[in-house]
Scaffold this motif. Structure first.
Motif, PDB file in Angstrom:
ATOM      1  N   ARG A 285       0.848  -1.006  -0.097  1.00  0.00           N
ATOM      2  CA  ARG A 285       0.102   0.072  -0.046  1.00  0.00           C
ATOM      3  C   ARG A 285       0.878   1.280   0.061  1.00  0.00           C
ATOM      4  O   ARG A 285       0.447   2.217   0.604  1.00  0.00           O
ATOM      5  N   ARG A 286       2.112   1.188  -0.607  1.00  0.00           N
ATOM      6  CA  ARG A 286       2.963   2.226  -0.871  1.00  0.00           C
ATOM      7  C   ARG A 286       2.229   3.515  -1.496  1.00  0.00           C
ATOM      8  O   ARG A 286       2.137   4.607  -0.945  1.00  0.00           O
ATOM      9  N   TYR A 287       1.374   3.189  -2.496  1.00  0.00           N
ATOM     10  CA  TYR A 287       0.725   4.468  -3.164  1.00  0.00           C
ATOM     11  C   TYR A 287      -0.573   4.410  -2.777  1.00  0.00           C
ATOM     12  O   TYR A 287      -1.644   4.908  -3.779  1.00  0.00           O
ATOM     13  N   SER A 288      -1.271   4.148  -1.724  1.00  0.00           N
ATOM     14  CA  SER A 288      -2.555   4.251  -1.468  1.00  0.00           C
ATOM     15  C   SER A 288      -2.870   5.698  -1.283  1.00  0.00           C
ATOM     16  O   SER A 288      -2.243   6.779  -1.186  1.00  0.00           O
ATOM     17  N   TYR A 289      -4.305   6.000  -1.333  1.00  0.00           N
ATOM     18  CA  TYR A 289      -4.967   7.209  -1.095  1.00  0.00           C
ATOM     19  C   TYR A 289      -4.318   8.262  -0.179  1.00  0.00           C
ATOM     20  O   TYR A 289      -3.726   9.218  -0.506  1.00  0.00           O
ATOM     21  N   PHE A 290      -4.395   7.596   1.000  1.00  0.00           N
ATOM     22  CA  PHE A 290      -3.618   8.603   2.122  1.00  0.00           C
ATOM     23  C   PHE A 290      -2.124   8.830   2.248  1.00  0.00           C
ATOM     24  O   PHE A 290      -1.841   9.675   2.807  1.00  0.00           O
ATOM     25  N   ASN A 291      -1.387   8.009   1.453  1.00  0.00           N
ATOM     26  CA  ASN A 291       0.031   7.982   1.554  1.00  0.00           C
ATOM     27  C   ASN A 291       0.504   8.822   0.407  1.00  0.00           C
ATOM     28  O   ASN A 291       1.771   9.110   0.217  1.00  0.00           O
ATOM     29  N   GLN A 292      -0.338   9.294  -0.437  1.00  0.00           N
ATOM     30  CA  GLN A 292       0.024  10.087  -1.781  1.00  0.00           C
ATOM     31  C   GLN A 292       0.985  11.405  -0.869  1.00  0.00           C
ATOM     32  O   GLN A 292       1.929  11.653  -1.779  1.00  0.00           O
ATOM     33  N   PRO A 293       0.452  12.097  -0.309  1.00  0.00           N
ATOM     34  CA  PRO A 293       1.514  13.245   0.371  1.00  0.00           C
ATOM     35  C   PRO A 293       2.720  12.933   0.665  1.00  0.00           C
ATOM     36  O   PRO A 293       3.539  13.448   0.626  1.00  0.00           O
ATOM     37  N   ARG A 294       2.691  11.647   1.333  1.00  0.00           N
ATOM     38  CA  ARG A 294       3.838  11.170   1.980  1.00  0.00           C
ATOM     39  C   ARG A 294       4.844  10.949   0.929  1.00  0.00           C
ATOM     40  O   ARG A 294       5.942  11.113   0.870  1.00  0.00           O
ATOM     41  N   ILE A 295       4.426  10.296  -0.150  1.00  0.00           N
ATOM     42  CA  ILE A 295       5.117   9.850  -1.147  1.00  0.00           C
ATOM     43  C   ILE A 295       5.551  11.256  -2.155  1.00  0.00           C
ATOM     44  O   ILE A 295       6.882  10.942  -2.641  1.00  0.00           O
TER      45      ILE A 295
END
Ligand code: AMP
Ligand code: MG
Length: 486
Positions: A285-295
């Motif tokens: 889940r590296r590119y999950s909805y909520f991880n997008q800003p972190r990525i």
């Protein structure tokens, strides 16, 4: 003869970069090109006129079988962190046939995706299949109408050739239009290039092309990092606003211009779940909805690393400067995200409970599996389907608080609705509708559903007689999966 009337104005500047940054080659001709989609509106926006060209010739042009005068096609070299792992890449199946200028001197890369092998193809075939190219056309054009910065799609042709994936599929070429294809990965590539000048040359080129104001700056590399950071924050806030999950935020898929690029395994979230992932290979889940800003921040760190030699000759100082810039990301993102969410709820002015109010709604949606898009439509009285979930006790309590809050600061419900309507789409490309349309196109050679969906998605903020048909969410699509093999 007629082709002169199209109005191509090529001015190809990227090829002035050193040979190590690109390869010059033509598209591989295809067997029997056939036009599938053509975006007349976009062609007019960029001052091209194809009105005198019949479909047969359009197919010859957009397959690359007949290159326009002035085109000089190139494949760009780049690198990238894919799911965190560094790789040397490059346009393995795409060619920029030239940079076209409109009458206001806006510059557009005209790129064919699926146009054949290049020196960067590694062991792959350089080709693309019809379904994924239609998908990129449909979603990128929907994103544009949803007011999200994005590359655009001008045409799709079928090649008349098979491509082999898990099964045999029809080959296709997409014509992509972008303000440029310079990526974080392009800088990563230039940094490690054997040619020591490549990084500075690419940097100067990028300033000229996108951020010419920075040419006057005392610290142009630091300032480039700052503007790209702002652009990416704006972009991710837009994705979050409409529930978009890009799905493959590798550094080679992040542009310096701030446009969304590469519509592979992307999809729109229906029921609100911050961990939403659609890609079949994103197990962590590296590119999950909520991880997008972190990525996005992680990718910007890679961008900053590439810029270090230009930030300061002293690498220690350069790292300190870059770290200071990157440190601003969380605060800046939070503030823009809050501003965006407040618009989604029509909140005018500031109240110290605003963030809490937003978080309560999101938590409620998550717990009750409420549809993200439709919940905001419901609040605007624009949701036409079954509404049981909105009779839930907690939601009614929350809504009372919200109604009281929007009355603050001399505001009225009408004014709030006006703000909300600008940012909350009534219609998004629903996964089941996209899949159905693509199935008709690829399995039954019937494009009507794709065309209809493209048309409806041109006005996603306006109510139409069939809006409700596009708001329904079938239960069976709870576990929608997208695939990278395109
Ligand atoms: P993407 O996942 O579309 O961002 O692509 C990642 C990299 O793989 C890029 O360098 C592409 O050019 C390359 N690539 C993807 N599919 C193919 C293909 N069928 N043939 C050659 N290169 C490809
Ligand atoms: Mg890519």
């Amino acid at each position: 003869m007629l082709r002169n009337k199209i109005g191509w104005k090529f001015d190809n500047t990227y090829s002035s970069l050193s040979e190590s940054m690109l390869s010059k080659l033509n598209p591989t001709p295809v067997k029997t090109p056939e036009l599938v989609l053509f975006n007349e509106k976009l062609s007019k926006e960029i001052d091209l006129d194809f009105s005198q060209i019949d479909n047969k010739e359009l197919a010859l042009i957009f397959s690359g079988n007949q290159l326009p005068n002035g085109s000089e096609s190139i494949a760009q070299a780049y690198a990238g962190h894919q799911f965190g792992h560094f790789t040397i890449l490059g346009d393995g199946r795409a060619l920029i046939i030239g940079e076209h200028l409109d009458r206001n001197k806006n510059r557009y890369d005209i790129q064919f995706k699926g146009s054949g092998k290049t020196p960067y193809s590694r062991n792959a075939d350089g080709r693309a299949a019809l379904g994924p190219m239609l998908r990129e056309y449909l979603i990128s054009e929907a994103m544009h109408s949803l007011k999200v910065p994005t590359t655009r799609s001008l045409a799709v042709i079928k090649t008349g050739e098979d491509v082999i994936r898990e099964s045999i599929l029809e080959g296709a070429i997409l014509t992509r239009v972008a303000s440029s294809h310079i990526r974080v990965g392009t800088f990563q590539y230039a940094l490690i290039s054997k040619n020591k000048d490549d990084l500075k040359t690419l940097f100067d080129y990028t300033l000229n092309r996108h951020y010419s104001d920075l040419k006057k700056s005392k610290f142009p590399a630091t300032d480039l990092l700052k503007v790209v950071l702002e652009k990416q924050i704006d972009l991710i806030c837009n994705w979050m606003r409409i529930g978009f999950v890009h799905g493959v935020m590798n550094t080679d898929n992040m542009t310096i211009s701030g446009e969304t690029i590469d519509y592979g395994p992307c999809a729109f979230m229906d029921k609100y779940d911050p961990e939403t992932v659609f890609s079949s290979i994103d197990h962590q889940r590296r590119y999950s909805y909520f991880n997008q800003p972190r990525i996005a921040k992680w990718n910007l760190e890679r961008f900053a690393e590439s810029l270090l030699p230009l930030i300061n000759d002293n690498s220690k100082v350069a790292i300190e400067v870059a770290t200071e810039v990157l440190k601003e990301f969380p605060k800046k993102y939070k503030s823009k995200w809050l501003e965006m969410m407040k618009k989604k709820l029509g909140l005018v002015g500031d109240d110290r409970n605003d963030e809490q109010l937003i978080i309560e709604l999101l938590s409620w949606m998550h717990k009750n599996k409420a549809d993200y898009t439709n919940t905001f439509c419901f609040l605007m009285n624009e949701y036409k389907c079954k509404k049981e979930v909105y009779s839930e006790k907690q939601f009614i309590l929350w809504k009372k608080k919200w109604v009281d809050r929007i009355k603050l600061n001399n505001n009225s419900q009408e004014k709030s609705f006006k703000i909300m309507r600008e940012v909350n789409p009534l219609i998004i490309p629903r996964n089941h509708l996209v899949e159905e349309a693509l199935k008709y196109a690829t399995e039954m050679n019937d494009l009507s559903k794709v065309q209809k969906l493209i048309k409806v998605l041109q006005n996603p903020y306006d109510e139409i007689s069939t809006t409700s048909a596009y708001q329904s969410v079938p239960f069976s699509h709870e576990n929608y999966i997208t695939y990278c093999g395109t």
